[in-house]
Design an enzyme around this catalytic site. Structure first.
Site, PDB file in Angstrom:
ATOM      1  N   ALA A 197       0.844  -1.196   0.000  1.00 45.17           N
ATOM      2  CA  ALA A 197       0.000   0.000   0.000  1.00 45.17           C
ATOM      3  C   ALA A 197       0.875   1.240   0.000  1.00 45.17           C
ATOM      4  CB  ALA A 197      -0.924   0.002   1.219  1.00 45.17           C
ATOM      5  N   VAL A 198       0.406   2.272  -0.708  1.00 43.70           N
ATOM      6  CA  VAL A 198       1.112   3.547  -0.794  1.00 43.70           C
ATOM      7  C   VAL A 198       0.139   4.655  -0.430  1.00 43.70           C
ATOM      8  CG1 VAL A 198       2.326   5.155  -2.316  1.00 43.70           C
ATOM      9  CG2 VAL A 198       2.688   2.690  -2.561  1.00 43.70           C
ATOM     10  N   ARG A 204       2.209   6.804  -7.643  1.00 43.44           N
ATOM     11  CA  ARG A 204       2.838   6.987  -8.963  1.00 43.44           C
ATOM     12  C   ARG A 204       4.175   7.726  -8.861  1.00 43.44           C
ATOM     13  NH1 ARG A 204      -0.634   5.282 -12.708  1.00 43.44           N
ATOM     14  NH2 ARG A 204      -2.875   5.260 -12.186  1.00 43.44           N
ATOM     15  N   LYS A 206       7.052   5.726  -7.768  1.00 43.89           N
ATOM     16  CA  LYS A 206       8.008   4.609  -7.687  1.00 43.89           C
ATOM     17  C   LYS A 206       8.184   4.057  -6.269  1.00 43.89           C
ATOM     18  CE  LYS A 206       9.374   4.562 -12.049  1.00 43.89           C
ATOM     19  NZ  LYS A 206       9.203   3.397 -12.948  1.00 43.89           N
ATOM     20  N   ALA A 208       6.131   1.908  -4.692  1.00 44.40           N
ATOM     21  CA  ALA A 208       5.837   0.470  -4.721  1.00 44.40           C
ATOM     22  C   ALA A 208       7.003  -0.305  -5.324  1.00 44.40           C
ATOM     23  CB  ALA A 208       4.564   0.214  -5.527  1.00 44.40           C
ATOM     24  N   ASP A 235      -6.876  -6.104 -12.506  1.00 46.79           N
ATOM     25  CA  ASP A 235      -6.066  -4.944 -12.097  1.00 46.79           C
ATOM     26  C   ASP A 235      -4.800  -4.907 -12.949  1.00 46.79           C
ATOM     27  OD1 ASP A 235      -4.780  -2.866 -10.866  1.00 46.79           O
ATOM     28  OD2 ASP A 235      -5.053  -3.615  -8.820  1.00 46.79           O
ATOM     29  N   TYR A 242       4.075  -5.566 -11.108  1.00 48.20           N
ATOM     30  CA  TYR A 242       4.729  -6.804 -10.686  1.00 48.20           C
ATOM     31  C   TYR A 242       5.523  -7.435 -11.819  1.00 48.20           C
ATOM     32  CZ  TYR A 242       1.381  -6.202  -6.872  1.00 48.20           C
ATOM     33  OH  TYR A 242       0.649  -5.690  -5.829  1.00 48.20           O
TER      34      TYR A 242
END
Length: 274
Positions: A197-198, A204, A206, A208, A235, A242
Site C-alpha cells: 500500500a502507498v 505513482r 516509484k 511500490a 487490475d 509486478y
C-alpha cells in the site's frame, strides 16, 4: 595444614564441607571448596565462601541484563537499517512502537477499504481497527526471520514527506502447497508478498517499486530463492508493476472460487531471485 571432616579423601571434584580446620582451629563453616589437592601432610583446599558465591551470582545477573540490553539495541538497529534506497525512497523494517504501527495500519486501511453508500466513515473506522489488530498480532507473534513489515520513507529533505511513512508492504515466509507446486522440487518455503500500500498523496512516484526491491533484498538475507504474490486479474496496473519487477503469472483462481460467489479472480505470480 588444612584437614577435611566428613569428606572422602579420594574426592578431587568440588566439595561442600561442613568444617575446615587449620592447625586444629575452625577457619570457615559452610565453605564451598572449589578444588582439593593432596600434599605430604594432608589436603590443601581452595575454598569460596558463600559471600563470594553471592557476588558471582550478582555478576551473572548483571551480565545477563547487559546481554538483554545489547540484544534489544541490536534489534532496533536492524529495524532502522535501510534495505534499499531507490527512486528517492528508503525502505526499512517497521519500528515496533505504537505510533509507527498505527501509521502503517492507516496507510493499508486507506488503500484497501472499499467505500459504502451509508455510514462509510463508521465502517472505515472498524476496518482500520481490524487492520491494526492484525498487524500487531503478526508483529508480536512472528519470529523476526519469518515475518517483516517494511515501510518506505523519503530519502531526501522533502518537506511534504520528511519523517513520514509513505508506503507499507508485508513479507511472510510460507510453505503453501498451492504455491510450492509451481516451484522446483527442492524449494520448501518461499516469501509471500502482501499488503502493499502507498499513501494516496504519494502514488505513482516509484514507491511500490522500491518496496518490491526491498523484498528482493530481504529474500537474499533470509536465504529464500522464490517470492510469490497474488493480484486481481482485472487490475492491469498492479500486474504491470509486478511484471516489471520480475514476477510472472503461473496460475489463476478456479472459477468456482471467484465468479460464482461474486469474488474477484486473482492470479498467482512468482519471482526467482538471482
Amino acid at each position: 595444614m588444612a584437614y577435611l571432616l566428613a569428606c572422602n579423601p579420594t574426592t578431587s571434584h568440588k566439595l561442600f564441607c561442613s568444617e575446615i580446620f587449620l592447625d586444629s582451629r575452625v577457619v570457615s563453616r559452610n565453605a564451598c571448596c572449589s578444588s582439593v589437592r593432596r600434599s605430604s601432610g594432608g589436603f590443601v583446599l581452595q575454598c569460596t565462601t558463600t559471600s563470594s558465591t553471592s557476588q558471582l551470582s550478582r555478576a551473572d545477573q548483571n551480565l545477563s541484563l547487559q546481554q538483554q540490553i545489547e540484544n534489544a539495541g541490536e534489534k532496533l538497529k536492524q529495524q532502522l537499517e535501510y534495505l534499499v534506497c531507490e527512486y528517492e525512497w528508503k525502505v526499512r523494517r517497521l519500528v515496533e512502537n505504537k505510533d509507527e504501527t498505527k501509521k502503517a495500519a492507516l496507510i493499508q486501511a486507506e488503500a484497501f477499504h472499499e467505500p459504502v453508500a451509508l455510514f462509510n466513515d463508521l465502517f472505515f473506522q472498524f476496518f482500520k481497527a481490524e487492520v491494526l489488530s492484525g498487524l500487531m498480532y503478526k508483529l508480536n507473534n512472528s519470529p523476526p526471520n519469518r515475518y517483516a513489515c517494511l515501510v518506505a520513507e523519503a530519502a531526501t529533505e522533502d518537506a511534504d514527506s520528511q519523517k513520514q511513512l509513505v508506503g507499507v508492504i508485508d513479507v511472510t515466509v510460507l510453505r503453501d502447497r498451492d504455491v510450492l507446486q509451481h516451484l522446483p522440487a527442492e524449494a520448501q518455503e518461499y516469501l509471500y508478498i502482501s499488503g502493499i500500500a502507498v499513501s494516496k498523496t504519494f502514488r505513482r512516484r516509484k514507491i511500490a517499486t522500491a518496496l518490491l526491491k526491498a523484498c528482493d533484498k530481504l529474500s537474499i538475507l533470509w536465504g529464500h530463492e522464490f517470492l510469490a504474490l497474488r493480484a486481481y486479474e482485472e487490475d492491469l496496473g498492479a500486474r504491470k508493476l509486478y511484471t516489471n519487477a520480475g514476477y510472472h503469472v503461473v496460475s489463476r483462481d478456479p472459477p468456482w472460487t471467484s465468479n460464482w460467489i461474486g469474488r474477484k479472480c486473482r492470479v498467482l505470480m512468482i519471482k526467482r531471485t538471482s
